[in-house]
Design an enzyme around this catalytic site. Structure first.
Site, PDB file in Angstrom:
ATOM      1  N   GLU A 310     -10.320 -33.250  42.211  1.00 25.04           N
ATOM      2  CA  GLU A 310      -9.596 -34.512  42.366  1.00 25.04           C
ATOM      3  C   GLU A 310      -8.359 -34.345  43.249  1.00 25.04           C
ATOM      4  O   GLU A 310      -7.269 -34.828  42.920  1.00 25.04           O
ATOM      5  CB  GLU A 310      -9.229 -35.093  40.994  1.00 25.04           C
ATOM      6  CG  GLU A 310     -10.461 -35.324  40.130  1.00 25.04           C
ATOM      7  CD  GLU A 310     -10.191 -36.004  38.790  1.00 25.04           C
ATOM      8  OE1 GLU A 310      -9.105 -35.801  38.231  1.00 25.04           O
ATOM      9  OE2 GLU A 310     -11.092 -36.731  38.317  1.00 25.04           O
ATOM     10  N   ASP A 389     -17.110 -37.118  32.122  1.00 30.67           N
ATOM     11  CA  ASP A 389     -15.674 -37.246  31.896  1.00 30.67           C
ATOM     12  C   ASP A 389     -15.368 -38.074  30.653  1.00 30.67           C
ATOM     13  O   ASP A 389     -14.907 -39.212  30.778  1.00 30.67           O
ATOM     14  CB  ASP A 389     -15.052 -37.917  33.141  1.00 30.67           C
ATOM     15  CG  ASP A 389     -13.559 -37.744  33.210  1.00 30.67           C
ATOM     16  OD1 ASP A 389     -13.000 -37.079  32.333  1.00 30.67           O
ATOM     17  OD2 ASP A 389     -12.955 -38.287  34.157  1.00 30.67           O
ATOM     18  N   GLU A 417      -8.832 -42.141  26.631  1.00 32.81           N
ATOM     19  CA  GLU A 417      -8.869 -42.647  28.000  1.00 32.81           C
ATOM     20  C   GLU A 417     -10.012 -43.634  28.244  1.00 32.81           C
ATOM     21  O   GLU A 417      -9.798 -44.731  28.736  1.00 32.81           O
ATOM     22  CB  GLU A 417      -8.990 -41.456  28.962  1.00 32.81           C
ATOM     23  CG  GLU A 417      -9.119 -41.877  30.407  1.00 32.81           C
ATOM     24  CD  GLU A 417      -9.238 -40.698  31.352  1.00 32.81           C
ATOM     25  OE1 GLU A 417      -9.115 -39.540  30.896  1.00 32.81           O
ATOM     26  OE2 GLU A 417      -9.456 -40.944  32.542  1.00 32.81           O
TER      27      GLU A 417
HETATM   28  O1  GCW Z   1     -10.658 -38.152  33.402  1.00 28.58           O
HETATM   29  C1  GCW Z   1      -9.932 -37.740  34.479  1.00 28.58           C
HETATM   30  C2  GCW Z   1      -8.667 -38.483  34.366  1.00 28.58           C
HETATM   31  C3  GCW Z   1      -7.569 -37.862  35.159  1.00 28.58           C
HETATM   32  C4  GCW Z   1      -7.444 -36.416  34.716  1.00 28.58           C
HETATM   33  C5  GCW Z   1      -8.771 -35.729  34.964  1.00 28.58           C
HETATM   34  C6  GCW Z   1      -8.784 -34.294  34.486  1.00 28.58           C
HETATM   35  C7  GCW Z   1      -5.433 -35.157  34.565  1.00 28.58           C
HETATM   36  O2  GCW Z   1      -8.892 -39.788  34.780  1.00 28.58           O
HETATM   37  O3  GCW Z   1      -6.393 -38.572  34.917  1.00 28.58           O
HETATM   38  O4  GCW Z   1      -6.398 -35.772  35.375  1.00 28.58           O
HETATM   39  O5  GCW Z   1      -9.782 -36.380  34.293  1.00 28.58           O
HETATM   40  O6  GCW Z   1      -9.286 -34.069  33.399  1.00 28.58           O
HETATM   41  O7  GCW Z   1      -8.296 -33.434  35.180  1.00 28.58           O
END
Ligand code: GCW
Length: 847
Positions: A310, A389, A417
């Site tokens: 990311e 995720d 989340e």
């Molecule tokens: O799920 C995603 C989140 C990000 C997060 C990432 C991760 C901290 O949207 O905000 O970053 O995973 O786990 O690294």
């Protein structure tokens, strides 16, 4: 004192005793460590508890253990134990490690050898007096033993014939916080950081100590306090003493401190021109930096690394592997006993959506499996429980079976989340249990995920659990009082993954709300139902949470996951839905599992319904094992889910007067909100798939809203009709908003039979203003409210759509109903529709 007076005083005393449980303000700050006075019946069970406590040995953790014992007993039994320095000539509660106790307490032979952090609660005669012994292999174990004893008392368990040995299932039981140094928290839903403010560690760390106490009480022994999207500033020389203060707050509770680090720190902080993990200048920099940290914090835990993910820098910039990167840093930590967590959450977020062979779910295995055996022994690869995720449902990550010569930890999320952001109740231990008990059949054997991460299956020296928690400054840590069950449940499962979700819900409820059987049954029952209810109105059949993935990950956003590189695709079109991950014609992901599991998921016939759309693309008319078609399942699940969310409200109402008013009212309003938002989800998903598939709902619910009056169909004064994007997040794709005026009015005539009615107003509560609404019948004001909940968006849509429940209104045919909206800031007092339902009257009032 005459008899009458004493009788009256006695009566008052009884009354105070009886209501003591509810008489203090319940803010939630004490979580499951409330230590409220027990009722008289329970108290008699502990009449013979010794009057003193002695600690054999001397350490800050042992001191904490004794103080906690005194605090708990005083709270629950109203007695202050005498803290003795040496064994008194009477019964006592004796605390100490086995080694320390042996000279004093003869005959101390636990049935099993105690491992690190494990403890033994027992009774034995010491110098002729019957004593309670809390002993362990190390000081931290003694502290855990104290918490266990207090938990038994709080749950009114008998201490007669006490003999309880508990050993942690895994050595690593950590939590991560995604706190930024500026005080914000990534994916935090309960206020700003308890650790940081304005790029400094807070001067008052009271909450950090309290958090450590909570963690310790459930066996958590490490905490990473900074976001994995790391700020390199955390390693600046001037910052280290500040980190040292957090470590000081944690130490009395046996919690180790760790931080997330940016892999490019040698460049950003160290001033080198490279961060190539194989460059000796880089490894040397890490060594010096780590030595410097340990000089200030001798019991420092280690680092967490998120790299090549990311947009974060990573070893790929130098053609190096995650193992090169991890080992370079781990070797600096090794001499100090530090650990490096390297996250397996590495993937390309610019995948080509048009290539049907691309699949983000494959990434962790594709990248890390070939490196198995290449990581040093103090590296732990931290693996999210599913391949995507933290969705409402995912299969287990195949990487757990793909790393057999590498330490592994599972990563789960307590912060919700993708599961309702602590505005929806979702009891996650139910979900985690499914993951932990899943048999991957690695090497053809019996290989449960929990055994793999414990290091038992592949004989690894280290392994365990990590949860992203993200508590904040909200008084009750996680905002929703019921969400704390997830933190509690996480700790309990990390300690003992063989506990059932039922046992955890029961324990947590007793500790948090008391032991009254109806209270326990109602709250634990609601918790246990909650994950599946949430799943059923948000994400069907493993197609993931159909949320807005490019926004706040909260409300519905069905198409947001498509047509972009993020790879959270469900590939719904006019004919069907689902990702084909089979081996022959799909992405091949199913083939990453060991043979037996791969076979099961590869075939449509043997894939369980709950994950069918994760593994296969099927027509809407495909018949599931349940006998329903996919499309009918989508309709049914979403309607049933929303109905069950509404039942949560009714169940909660039965607790009035049986729990404290504060938490009763707080949870009630949250559950009402949830049930309204479940309707937003239901309608968005059902309407969307109705339109896309063209196949009607057998039960004629989707697309039919008989009690609804659309805002745009009302007589509008100042309000104007506006399109909502995506269309499915508002009724018929439109709402009305009030711009450039002090207030606007929408009115209509009621034309149904006279009676008692419920008026449900679907309005939008944006976070860029606090619009006000007034509701009138004729010229009588029947309700008014302010949209001040700050839902996570500044737009009209599924994140902000909210329901106001107005109950018990007498309506007559011809009544004029109108709503007046007063915009505020950028919030245009928008609303979507009003639904008018006949009231159902029952013994507890109008519904
Ligand atoms: O799920 C995603 C989140 C990000 C997060 C990432 C991760 C901290 O949207 O905000 O970053 O995973 O786990 O690294």
């Amino acid at each position: 004192m005459n008899r009458r007076r004493s009788a009256i005083l006695f009566g008052i005393f009884i009354l105070i005793g009886a209501t003591a449980e509810f008489s203090r303000a319940e803010t939630g700050r004490e979580a499951w460590l409330r230590y409220v006075p027990l009722d008289d019946a329970a108290r008699t069970k502990y009449e013979s508890l010794p009057a003193s406590t002695v600690v054999v040995g001397d350490s800050v953790v042992l001191h904490t253990a004794q103080q906690e014992l005194i605090r708990g007993v005083r709270g629950m039994l109203g007695r202050t134990l005498r803290a003795e320095k040496s064994l008194p000539p009477e019964a006592a509660i004796v605390l100490g490690t086995l080694t320390n106790l042996k000279p004093t307490v003869s005959d101390l032979h636990p049935k099993q050898e105690l491992s690190e952090d494990g403890f033994w609660l027992t009774t034995t005669k010491v110098q002729g007096n019957e004593c309670i012994i809390i002993t362990a292999a190390n000081d931290r174990g003694v502290l855990y033993g104290v918490f266990a004893l207090l938990s038994k008392i709080a749950r009114n368990e008998s201490l007669a014939s006490l003999n309880d040995t508990q050993q942690p299932f895994v050595p690593i039981r950590w939590v991560d916080q995604w706190d930024n140094l500026n005080g914000t928290i990534e994916r935090g839903y309960a206020g700003p950081s308890i650790f940081f403010l304005n790029d400094h560690v807070r001067s008052d760390l009271t909450r950090a100590s309290e958090y450590a106490r909570l963690m310790s009480s459930i066996g958590i022994n490490g905490c990473t306090v900074t976001n994995v999207n790391a700020n390199p500033g955390v390693l600046e020389e001037i910052f280290l003493p500040q980190l040292g203060r957090i470590a000081d707050a944690f130490r009395p509770w046996g919690v180790k401190l760790s931080v997330s680090v940016d892999i490019s720190s040698p460049k950003l902080v160290g001033g080198l021109d490279t961060f190539d993990p194989l460059d000796p200048r880089v490894t040397d920099w890490w060594k010096k930096k780590v030595d410097e940290i340990y000089q200030k914090i001798p019991d420092f835990g280690g680092f967490v690394v998120k790299a090549d993910s990311e947009g974060r820098p990573g070893p790929s910039s130098y053609g190096r592997t995650p193992a090169d990167a991890a080992n370079g840093i781990a070797r600096a930590l090794k001499p100090h006993g530090g650990i490096l967590f390297y996250r397996a959450f590495v993937y390309n977020h610019h995948l080509d959506w048009t290539d049907s062979k691309n699949d983000r779910a494959r990434a962790a295995y594709d990248i890390f499996h070939p490196l198995d055996g290449k990581f040093d022994d103090n590296v732990i690869v931290q693996i999210k429980h599913g391949p995507i995720d933290f969705q409402a449902r995912e299969p287990v990550s195949p990487l757990f079976a793909g790393l057999q010569k590498t330490n592994a930890a599972i990563e789960v999320q307590v912060t919700q989340e993708y599961t309702g952001q602590q505005r929806h109740v979702v009891f996650l231990p139910s979900m985690w249990k499914g993951v932990l008990d899943f048999d991957l059949h690695a090497n053809g054997g019996n290989t449960l995920v929990k055994d793999i991460i414990a290091g038992k299956t592949f004989h690894r020296p280290l392994g365990g659990f990590v949860a992203v928690v993200n508590v904040g400054t909200d008084e009750n840590w996680l905002a929703h009082p019921l969400a704390m069950a997830n933190l509690y449940g996480y700790g309990r499962l990390a300690w003992n993954p063989n506990l059932s979700a039922e046992a955890i819900a029961d324990e947590w409820t007793r500790l948090t709300f008391g032991n009254a059987p109806e209270v326990v049954k109602t709250i634990a029952g609601l918790q246990l139902a909650s994950w599946q209810v949430y799943e059923s109105y948000t994400g069907p059949l493993g197609a993931q949470t159909l949320t807005n993935i490019v926004g706040p990950h909260y409300g519905p956003g069905i198409e947001s996951s498509e047509n972009n590189g993020w790879g959270q695709w469900h590939r719904a079109d006019g004919e069907g839905i689902g990702m084909d991950r089979s081996v022959e014609i799909g992405t091949g992901y199913a083939g990453q599992y060991p043979e037996a599991v791969a076979k099961m998921y590869d075939s449509l016939q043997t894939t369980p319904d709950a994950l069918v759309l994760f593994f296969h693309h099927v027509p809407y008319t495909y018949r599931l094992h349940s006998g329903k078609t996919v499309i009918q399942h989508i309709y049914d699940a979403h309607y049933e889910g929303a109905e069950r969310a509404a039942e949560f409200v009714e169940k909660w109402r039965t607790l009035k007067g049986h729990i404290d008013d504060e938490r009763y009212a707080d949870v009630l309003s949250r559950l009402k909100y949830q049930s309204g938002h479940a309707i937003v989800w239901r309608d968005a998903i059902c309407n969307y798939f109705l339109k896309l598939s063209g196949i009607p709902d057998d039960k004629e619910r989707a697309g039919h809203f008989p009690n609804r009056t659309e805002a745009k169909a009302m007589q509008l004064e100042g309000y104007t009709s506006v399109e909502v994007t995506p269309w499915e997040n508002a009724s018929a794709g439109k709402a009305v908003e009030c711009t450039n005026r002090k207030s606007c009015i929408a009115s209509f005539k009621f034309d149904r039979a006279a009676g008692w009615y419920e008026l449900d107003v679907q309005y939008f509560d944006q976070n860029n203003g606090e619009a006000k609404f007034r509701m009138y019948v004729g010229d009588q004001l029947v309700d008014e409210w302010i949209g001040d909940k700050h839902f996570p968006s500044a737009k009209l849509g599924g994140d902000t759509s909210t329901r106001r429940w107005i109950s018990g209104i007498a309506l007559r045919p011809g009544d004029e109903i109108h709503i007046e909206g007063f915009p505020d800031g950028q919030d245009p007092a928008a609303f979507d529709y009003i639904e008018i339902r006949p009231s159902i009257v029952d013994s507890s009032g109008y519904r």
